[in-house]
Write a protein that holds these residues in place. Structure first.
Motif, short mmCIF file in Angstrom:
data_model
loop_
_atom_site.label_atom_id
_atom_site.label_comp_id
_atom_site.label_asym_id
_atom_site.label_seq_id
_atom_site.Cartn_x
_atom_site.Cartn_y
_atom_site.Cartn_z
N PHE A 283 73.63 -2.21 -52.64
CA PHE A 283 74.53 -1.35 -51.88
C PHE A 283 73.89 -0.87 -50.59
O PHE A 283 74.58 -0.38 -49.68
CB PHE A 283 74.93 -0.14 -52.74
N ASP A 284 72.59 -0.99 -50.47
CA ASP A 284 71.87 -0.53 -49.28
C ASP A 284 72.38 -1.20 -48.01
O ASP A 284 72.22 -0.66 -46.91
CB ASP A 284 70.37 -0.78 -49.45
N SER A 285 72.97 -2.38 -48.14
CA SER A 285 73.46 -3.11 -46.97
C SER A 285 74.88 -2.73 -46.59
O SER A 285 75.41 -3.21 -45.59
CB SER A 285 73.39 -4.63 -47.24
N VAL A 286 75.51 -1.86 -47.39
CA VAL A 286 76.90 -1.46 -47.13
C VAL A 286 76.92 -0.35 -46.09
O VAL A 286 76.28 0.69 -46.28
CB VAL A 286 77.59 -0.98 -48.43
N PRO A 287 77.64 -0.52 -44.97
CA PRO A 287 77.72 0.53 -43.95
C PRO A 287 78.37 1.79 -44.51
O PRO A 287 79.29 1.72 -45.33
CB PRO A 287 78.59 -0.10 -42.85
N CYS A 288 77.90 2.94 -44.06
CA CYS A 288 78.46 4.23 -44.49
C CYS A 288 78.94 4.99 -43.26
O CYS A 288 78.16 5.24 -42.35
CB CYS A 288 77.41 5.04 -45.24
N PRO A 289 80.22 5.37 -43.20
CA PRO A 289 80.74 6.09 -42.03
C PRO A 289 80.40 7.58 -42.03
O PRO A 289 80.73 8.28 -41.08
CB PRO A 289 82.25 5.88 -42.16
N PHE A 290 79.75 8.04 -43.09
CA PHE A 290 79.40 9.46 -43.20
C PHE A 290 77.87 9.61 -43.23
O PHE A 290 77.14 8.62 -43.21
CB PHE A 290 80.01 10.06 -44.47
N SER B 92 76.29 10.54 -45.74
CA SER B 92 75.90 10.05 -47.06
C SER B 92 77.11 9.46 -47.76
O SER B 92 78.22 9.99 -47.66
CB SER B 92 75.34 11.19 -47.91
N CYS B 93 76.90 8.35 -48.44
CA CYS B 93 77.95 7.74 -49.27
C CYS B 93 77.49 7.73 -50.73
O CYS B 93 77.56 6.71 -51.43
CB CYS B 93 78.27 6.32 -48.79
N ALA B 94 77.00 8.87 -51.17
CA ALA B 94 76.43 8.98 -52.51
C ALA B 94 77.44 8.68 -53.60
O ALA B 94 77.12 8.03 -54.59
CB ALA B 94 75.84 10.37 -52.71
N ALA B 95 78.68 9.18 -53.45
CA ALA B 95 79.67 8.97 -54.50
C ALA B 95 79.98 7.48 -54.68
O ALA B 95 80.02 6.97 -55.79
CB ALA B 95 80.95 9.75 -54.19
N ALA B 96 80.20 6.78 -53.56
CA ALA B 96 80.48 5.35 -53.64
C ALA B 96 79.29 4.58 -54.20
O ALA B 96 79.44 3.69 -55.04
CB ALA B 96 80.86 4.82 -52.26
N ASN B 97 78.11 4.93 -53.72
CA ASN B 97 76.88 4.29 -54.18
C ASN B 97 76.73 4.43 -55.69
O ASN B 97 76.47 3.46 -56.41
CB ASN B 97 75.69 4.91 -53.44
N GLU B 98 76.90 5.65 -56.17
CA GLU B 98 76.73 5.89 -57.60
C GLU B 98 77.89 5.33 -58.42
O GLU B 98 77.69 4.90 -59.56
CB GLU B 98 76.60 7.39 -57.87
N TYR B 99 79.07 5.33 -57.87
CA TYR B 99 80.22 4.74 -58.56
C TYR B 99 79.92 3.27 -58.87
O TYR B 99 80.13 2.81 -60.00
CB TYR B 99 81.47 4.86 -57.69
N GLY C 291 84.43 -1.37 -47.50
CA GLY C 291 84.84 -0.21 -46.73
C GLY C 291 86.32 0.09 -46.72
O GLY C 291 86.76 1.04 -46.08
N THR C 292 87.11 -0.70 -47.45
CA THR C 292 88.55 -0.45 -47.51
C THR C 292 88.84 0.85 -48.24
O THR C 292 89.73 1.62 -47.87
CB THR C 292 89.27 -1.61 -48.21
#
Length: 246
Positions: free
Chosen positions: A152-159, A161-168, A237-238
């Motif tokens: 998931f480290d390669s997934v862009p985050c618009p905020f 932190s994207c902790a919720a998505a990462n942990e999900y 990112g959708t």
């Protein structure tokens, strides 16, 4: 719990942590702590067959278990729209980590530290969502969880932190790596016989009730028409599970 704390350039390094504390206070406290310098067991790194993953462990048996989990994770990622691991990832089996933590992924450094299976058992929360698992299955699932963070480290985050998505994604892959019987037990122990909304997947719940977050994430995913397609919507990112603020 694994918590993403991706630092700005030049700041003290933070990491993704699996925290097995019983209280939200301990989970929240880890967000303020920098990564400890853990001491790997003395050994030469072993490169897992047909994999980008290498393992440093004083036990060849543990190293083999890690490689088995990594192979399964990489295959599962390809089947469920998780980004592939396209760069070397080093896993160090260590004797000690931050109090309450059993594993961590160093964001941006392609490095994972995980306690030895015996130490993991010592720190396992007896009331946690994964407490019913046999030791080996639990250890393997932790490896899958941490490799999910690496992917998931390669997934862009618009905020910030994207902790919720990462942990999900990480918790979903962790549960998905279990046997069908173990998955059913995990779901039954969650005792969620209703629709789980995205509002129940917030960073606040993640930080203060990580095991509950894991149960809600898995239940929510199983309520999607196509779970792996939904994972793909998160990683492309959708679908955004995070907000700029709590």
């Amino acid at each position: 719990m694994t918590v993403e704390t991706r630092p700005p350039a030049g700041s003290v390094e933070k990491a993704n942590l699996i925290v097995m504390g019983n209280t939200g206070r301990r989970a929240a406290a880890t967000l303020l702590c920098s990564v400890l310098s853990a001491a790997p067991l003395r050994s030469e790194p072993m490169v897992c067959p047909d994999s980008v993953v290498s393992v440093t462990s004083g036990s060849s048996h543990v190293a083999e278990t890690v490689c088995e989990a990594a192979a399964f994770a990489e295959e599962m990622f390809g089947q469920c729209n998780v980004p592939s691991l396209d760069r070397p990832v080093a896993i160090h089996v260590v004797e000690d980590l931050l109090d309450g933590c059993v594993a961590l992924y160093h964001c941006g450094n392609d490095k994972i530290e995980v306690l030895t299976p015996g130490k993991v058992d010592e720190r396992r929360d007896p009331d946690g969502a994964f407490s019913f698992l046999p030791s080996k299955d639990y250890f393997r699932s932790i490896i899958v969880h941490e490799l999910s963070h690496a992917a998931f480290d390669s997934v862009p985050c618009p905020f910030s932190s994207c902790a919720a998505a990462n942990e999900y994604v990480a918790y979903s892959m962790q549960v998905m790596s279990l046997s069908e019987e173990e998955q059913r037990t995990f779901a039954a122990r969650a005792d969620l016989d209703r629709k789980v909304s995205r509002d129940e997947l917030s960073k606040m719940i993640l930080y203060f009730a990580p095991h509950r977050f894991a149960q809600r994430a898995w239940t929510h995913l199983q309520q999607r028409d196509d779970p792996c397609a939904f994972i793909g919507q998160i990683t492309d990112g959708t679908v955004l599970l995070d907000r700029e603020h709590f």
